[in-house]
Design a protein around this motif. Structure first.
Motif, mmCIF file in Angstrom:
data_model
loop_
_atom_site.group_PDB
_atom_site.id
_atom_site.type_symbol
_atom_site.label_atom_id
_atom_site.label_comp_id
_atom_site.label_asym_id
_atom_site.label_seq_id
_atom_site.Cartn_x
_atom_site.Cartn_y
_atom_site.Cartn_z
ATOM 1 N N ASP A 49 0.574 -0.913 0.572
ATOM 2 C CA ASP A 49 -0.079 0.139 0.307
ATOM 3 C C ASP A 49 1.233 1.391 -0.254
ATOM 4 O O ASP A 49 1.294 2.206 0.745
ATOM 5 N N PRO A 50 1.980 1.571 -0.658
ATOM 6 C CA PRO A 50 2.842 2.621 -0.780
ATOM 7 C C PRO A 50 2.134 3.847 -1.366
ATOM 8 O O PRO A 50 1.246 4.001 -2.149
ATOM 9 N N ARG A 78 -3.525 4.170 -4.325
ATOM 10 C CA ARG A 78 -2.179 5.065 -4.052
ATOM 11 C C ARG A 78 -1.233 5.001 -4.804
ATOM 12 O O ARG A 78 -1.940 5.288 -6.027
ATOM 13 N N ASP A 79 0.062 4.784 -4.430
ATOM 14 C CA ASP A 79 0.457 4.832 -5.434
ATOM 15 C C ASP A 79 1.083 3.791 -5.553
ATOM 16 O O ASP A 79 2.932 3.146 -7.009
ATOM 17 N N SER A 80 0.700 2.524 -5.635
ATOM 18 C CA SER A 80 1.292 1.713 -6.316
ATOM 19 C C SER A 80 1.402 1.311 -7.785
ATOM 20 O O SER A 80 3.112 0.015 -8.069
ATOM 21 N N ALA A 81 1.140 1.518 -8.606
ATOM 22 C CA ALA A 81 1.662 1.968 -10.018
ATOM 23 C C ALA A 81 2.324 1.976 -10.148
ATOM 24 O O ALA A 81 3.722 1.809 -10.953
ATOM 25 N N ALA A 106 -0.377 -0.858 -14.128
ATOM 26 C CA ALA A 106 0.915 -1.820 -14.656
ATOM 27 C C ALA A 106 0.371 -3.456 -14.154
ATOM 28 O O ALA A 106 -0.977 -3.019 -13.632
ATOM 29 N N PRO A 107 1.285 -3.867 -14.987
ATOM 30 C CA PRO A 107 0.984 -5.337 -14.761
ATOM 31 C C PRO A 107 0.652 -5.445 -13.217
ATOM 32 O O PRO A 107 1.288 -5.457 -12.098
ATOM 33 N N VAL A 108 -1.042 -6.214 -12.813
ATOM 34 C CA VAL A 108 -1.425 -7.399 -12.522
ATOM 35 C C VAL A 108 -1.131 -8.298 -12.206
ATOM 36 O O VAL A 108 -2.032 -9.487 -13.303
#
Length: 226
Positions: A49-50, A78-81, A106-108
């Motif tokens: 969870d960044p 949040r800023d995960s991607a 982003a790749p999930v």
């Protein structure tokens, strides 16, 4: 108060440190006290969870290359991607947590019961239209990560609590957390509980309903008087 989308924080504060990880607040004076974590695992550094911050990659590097970024709450994108793309790592989302993947640029990768290559189990806490939350439990050192159901930021706490149940869950607390015996508890809002975590968790759950009126009164006062 800094909000999502304002870019990476220019300063941040480390809040927790133990043998297998660390936590940080990207905006240390923010009322929400959004906390993020990096976990040291056999697979590499797992970021949870960044909220991004300038220089935070130096903290990650202490625990190896970033192997993945985990989203534990549907509202905690949040800023995960940004972090995942910067490190060429996947974003891990629990396989049952719908409504998240489409918003991640982003790749999930969907995960089941375990974060790949680690001892961290993924456990369902809530899965309903209003609230989708998972938690992590590290078997090697009994580290529990709960992103929202409990926290230590002031708006979670009533009376003499070190840890409190989320205001919206006070009357229906997540009693399944009481089955766990963590040595430390990392939260999504506030500093983690690094000592006597099991006791703090039991106390929070046991008094969730009875202390709810005082928490709600405190919340009202904060709105009225600032």
């Amino acid at each position: 108060m800094p909000m999502k989308g304002s870019g990476a924080a220019t300063s941040w504060a480390e809040t927790n440190r133990w043998d297998r990880g660390a936590s940080w607040l990207a905006y240390p004076h923010e009322k929400m006290q959004r906390a993020s974590h990096v976990l040291d695992t056999e697979a590499g550094a797992i970021v949870v969870d960044p909220v991004d911050a300038d220089g935070i990659d130096d903290l990650f590097a202490e625990f190896g290359e970033v192997a993945g970024v985990v989203i534990l709450l549907d509202r905690h994108k949040r800023d995960s991607a940004a972090v995942a793309n910067r490190h060429d790592a996947p974003v891990y989302v629990p396989e049952w947590m719908s409504g998240v993947e489409d918003d991640i640029d982003a790749p999930v990768e969907h995960v089941g019961r375990q974060i790949p290559g680690t001892d961290y189990g993924v456990h369902k806490l809530f899965n309903n239209p209003a609230w989708k939350e998972a938690m992590l439990y590290g078997d090697e050192d009994d580290t529990l990560v709960v992103p929202e159901a409990v926290g230590t930021a002031d708006f979670f706490l009533a009376g003499d609590e070190r840890l409190g149940v989320h205001p919206m869950l006070r009357l229906t607390p997540p009693t399944k957390l009481g089955r766990l015996s963590p040595d430390r508890l990392l939260v999504g809002h506030g500093h983690g509980i690094m000592e006597d975590a099991e006791e703090a968790l039991a106390y929070a759950l046991r008094g969730s309903r009875s202390r709810a009126p005082s928490l709600y009164a405190k919340t009202v006062r904060s709105f009225v008087f600032g």
